[in-house]
Design an enzyme around this catalytic site. Structure first.
Site, PDB file in Angstrom:
ATOM      1  N   LYS A  56       0.665  -1.162   0.383  1.00 32.26           N
ATOM      2  CA  LYS A  56       0.294  -0.550  -0.008  1.00 32.26           C
ATOM      3  C   LYS A  56       1.079   1.095  -0.053  1.00 32.26           C
ATOM      4  CE  LYS A  56      -1.496   1.064   4.164  1.00 32.26           C
ATOM      5  NZ  LYS A  56      -0.618   2.168   4.026  1.00 32.26           N
ATOM      6  N   THR A  57       2.128   1.370   0.485  1.00 26.26           N
ATOM      7  CA  THR A  57       2.558   2.516   1.028  1.00 26.26           C
ATOM      8  C   THR A  57       3.528   2.897  -0.531  1.00 26.26           C
ATOM      9  OG1 THR A  57       3.359   2.566   3.371  1.00 26.26           O
ATOM     10  CG2 THR A  57       4.581   3.604   2.291  1.00 26.26           C
ATOM     11  N   ASP A 247      -4.628   7.830   3.671  1.00 29.30           N
ATOM     12  CA  ASP A 247      -3.955   7.208   3.560  1.00 29.30           C
ATOM     13  C   ASP A 247      -5.051   6.510   4.855  1.00 29.30           C
ATOM     14  OD1 ASP A 247      -2.279   4.769   3.417  1.00 29.30           O
ATOM     15  OD2 ASP A 247      -0.812   5.302   4.925  1.00 29.30           O
ATOM     16  N   GLU A 248      -4.724   5.158   4.827  1.00 29.83           N
ATOM     17  CA  GLU A 248      -5.402   4.190   5.982  1.00 29.83           C
ATOM     18  C   GLU A 248      -7.010   4.868   5.991  1.00 29.83           C
ATOM     19  OE1 GLU A 248      -4.173   1.669   7.332  1.00 29.83           O
ATOM     20  OE2 GLU A 248      -2.485   1.568   7.245  1.00 29.83           O
ATOM     21  N   GLN A 278      -9.706  -4.579   7.684  1.00 32.57           N
ATOM     22  CA  GLN A 278      -8.251  -3.977   8.404  1.00 32.57           C
ATOM     23  C   GLN A 278      -9.250  -3.042   9.306  1.00 32.57           C
ATOM     24  OE1 GLN A 278      -4.102  -4.793   7.893  1.00 32.57           O
ATOM     25  NE2 GLN A 278      -4.456  -5.077   5.952  1.00 32.57           N
ATOM     26  N   ARG A 635      -0.346 -10.946  10.109  1.00 30.91           N
ATOM     27  CA  ARG A 635       1.070  -9.955  10.818  1.00 30.91           C
ATOM     28  C   ARG A 635       1.586 -11.230  10.587  1.00 30.91           C
ATOM     29  NH1 ARG A 635      -0.411  -6.014   9.081  1.00 30.91           N
ATOM     30  NH2 ARG A 635      -1.803  -7.079   8.159  1.00 30.91           N
TER      31      ARG A 635
END
Length: 686
Positions: A56-57, A247-248, A278, A635
């Site tokens: 994503k980043t 973002d997010e 998420q 994770r």
């Protein structure tokens, strides 16, 4: 690049000519097809659903670089993130891609951008431009001053403390909800004070204005008010920000989404990036509907999905995909692996939490012996108290660990408060425990605590000299020292005497479980409700501490173990690398992190998902718990262990009850897991 004249700022249309920066980025070569499609999207509203571990980043970074390459001036781009760390990292990556710093780019957290804009326009809202920003402690002190000035709450010691009021005001701000409605929905125990709390909220707002201050929430609240009430300001920034990236986005609250919508109202070149699977922060105001309703709020919006996962093995991703499948309200997606085949995740049934802790300690040691690093391993849990036995076991086994989620279980204020009762009963000379307890009383400060300690110590010494071996020594000394207590604390002092008397008398004396239960029933539970916004969570911690105390033969043994865990770090100083430690973390705090090996513990119905979610009757609560499970699974990179105890001690029953494996485990097809039943290898120690 074609320029058009705006009223107060120039507007830009995305056309590949006259680039702002000269680079040679091969977007198609450096990004996968899904990332490339999002990074080079045409103008207009777009929603990027970026699955866990999908880059994503990287996609956002290349999107900013692409806009700059196409000739969009950096000061016409707004990049909003949730943490300063994320903002710095993204700005650094963009700079490295383009080979130059871009100080003109508007990049930062919502609060930092709000602060920057309010510094220019605060006077339009009646504030001064040079306002101070209150941190949480400052805000609580100002609230306390408002309470004192209004004379509210003096008639009852049960009036909520400044911490609770600050939390309530903050939640009301971030959810854009009226305080009475919020109290009714989330804090029914405060309903008797609803009108007075509302009066205090207005007094607090007025006091901030008078003192030239804003709290952290005001940076959003007043930013939104500025845009809503002053059209010229709104129009100016709506023209200025030609492209907005968020973002997010799944973590935005109503305040933030409304700000974004106003800023994007003119150009509609808005790209929001996130993962609905998420979204796990409803408890702090995040509004899940923001991401789910984005396509309907922005008709014609393009939806891009990034489903290629670079983090986990195919076997772990199959479990992750199955874990989230049960949620009906989502953007369907399937994480696809890049990595080659690995081991199937393990489902481990243990007899109880002690065996669960022993298994994890043993497996961690085996992995280290095989060449693994503790720093690459994590134990994740839903609530702090789930790791209670594990912390003790790791300490016994000399396995160094660190608490990613902050303070250790036994070092939390409410745990130390209750432990102080037990410590003083065990050792009447314990000055620190005595002072901790009297500081909980109304009207007692540091100087008063010293005065009371001197009076108590003299009474206890006199008692030891004149009648050594007397029963209930602490309670008797407290009773003699009562004259030193102020008027405000007289009633509470009498309660303290009564509580200590019971703690020193059979059948409660010396039995940790019974002593903790007594402390809770004798008023500490009320103290939690008055003092902490998350009183129910802290109460749950303490009930589990009482259950935990059942396994100890004596009070001395129990207190010794608490001290050992609080004062050691698993003998980390003996490790060649003091930074090489096993990570223990709540799942919320682990979001965004990754580890080669992950253990997810206490997967029982009522623990994960929590009983509150199961009993709430609201599907949304259970769906968020399922998303939390999905986050924990994703994770893991190489190995994943799902563990649960078959038996667990109950607080109310005083006995042990069979546990049912979490419904989330039952939703995963059996062929995706390797099952181990450790109960067949051991006997019930009870």
């Amino acid at each position: 690049m074609e320029e058009q004249a705006g009223e107060t700022s120039r507007e830009y249309v995305l056309r590949p000519s006259r680039p702002t920066v000269q680079t040679r980025i091969d977007y198609a070569g450096e990004l996968n097809p899904q990332q490339f499609a999002a990074a080079t999207a045409l103008p207009g509203p777009s929603l990027v659903i970026a699955g866990a571990g999908s880059g994503k980043t990287r996609t956002l970074t290349y999107r900013v670089a692409y806009l700059l390459e196409q000739g969009i001036p950096p000061d016409r781009i707004l990049l909003l993130t949730f943490t300063n760390k994320a903002a710095r990292e993204m700005m650094r990556r963009v700079g490295e891609l383009l080979g130059q710093d871009l100080p003109q780019l508007w990049g930062g957290t919502f609060h930092s951008i709000g602060n920057r804009i309010l510094r220019q326009h605060a006077h339009r809202l009646g504030h001064q431009r040079g306002f101070n920003i209150l941190d949480r402690e400052d805000a609580e002190q100002l609230i306390a001053a408002c309470v004192s000035d209004a004379g509210i709450g003096k008639e009852s010691k049960s009036f909520p403390k400044k911490h609770v009021l600050a939390s309530l005001f903050s939640m009301a701000a971030n959810t854009i909800e009226e305080i009475p409605a919020l109290i009714q929905a989330k804090h029914p125990e405060l309903e008797e004070w609803s009108n007075k709390i509302q009066i205090l909220a207005k007094a607090y707002t007025k006091r901030k204005l008078e003192t030239g201050a804003m709290d952290f929430d005001d940076l959003l609240v007043l930013w939104l008010r500025l845009l809503e009430d002053h059209q010229d300001v709104r129009d100016d920034y709506a023209r200025r920000f030609q492209f907005i990236l968020v973002d997010e986005y799944q973590d935005t609250n109503l305040l933030q989404s409304r700000i974004i919508d106003l800023l994007a109202s003119r150009n509609r070149n808005l790209m929001v990036v996130g993962d609905d699977a998420q979204s796990i922060y409803a408890w702090r105001g995040a509004h899940y509907a923001n991401i789910m309703q984005f396509p309907s709020r922005y008709p014609g919006a393009k939806v891009y999905k990034i489903e290629t996962n670079y983090r986990s093995t195919p076997e772990i991703l199959r479990v992750a995909n199955a874990a989230i499948e049960g949620n009906p309200g989502q953007f369907p997606k399937t994480l696809e692996p890049v990595r080659s085949k690995g081991e199937k995740p393990a489902l481990v049934a243990c007899s109880d939490s002690a065996q669960q802790a022993a298994f994890i300690a043993q497996r961690v040691q085996e992995l280290v012996e095989e060449g693994g690093s503790l720093d690459d391993m994590a134990v994740l849990y839903r609530s702090h108290f789930h790791a209670l036995e594990l912390q003790l076991e790791l300490t016994r086994q000399h396995i160094p660990f660190t608490i990613t989620s902050g303070i250790r279980f036994f070092e939390q204020a409410h745990i130390k408060d209750v432990a102080a009762y037990l410590k003083l009963a065990s050792n009447p000379r314990d000055e620190l425990s005595f002072k901790r307890l009297v500081l909980l009383l109304p009207g007692v400060g540091e100087k008063g605590a010293v005065k009371l300690w001197i009076a108590y110590r003299e009474a206890w010494n006199r008692q030891e000299t004149e009648t050594p071996g007397t029963t209930q020594p602490v309670a008797r000394a407290l009773q003699e020292a009562e004259a030193a207590a102020g008027k405000k604390s007289k009633v509470a002092w009498a309660q303290l005497v009564a509580t200590m008397s019971q703690l020193e008398t059979a059948p409660i004396a010396g039995v940790p479980e019974k002593m903790i239960k007594l402390v809770l029933e004798a008023g500490y539970e009320d103290h939690l409700k008055e003092t902490y916004p998350n009183a129910d969570v802290r109460m749950e911690d303490l009930t589990q501490l009482a259950v935990f105390g059942r396994d100890f033969q004596s009070l001395e043994e129990f207190l010794t173990q608490l001290a050992l865990v609080s004062n050691t770090d698993g003998d980390a100083d003996q490790d060649a690398d003091a930074g090489n430690k096993l990570h223990l973390s709540t799942i919320h705090q682990a979001k965004g992190l990754e580890f080669k090996v992950v253990f997810i513990i206490m997967l029982c119905d009522g623990l994960f998902p929590t009983m509150r979610a199961v009993d709430s009757g609201f599907p949304d609560a259970l769906e968020e718990e399922r998303r939390l499970f999905y986050v924990s699974v994703t994770r893991a990179k190489n190995e994943l262990y799902l563990t649960y105890p078959l038996m667990r001690a109950g607080y109310d029953t005083g006995g042990y009850a069979m546990q049912q494996a979490s419904r989330f485990i039952q939703e995963i097809p059996q062929d995706l897991l390797v099952e181990f039943n450790l109960t067949r290898l051991s006997h019930d120690p009870r």
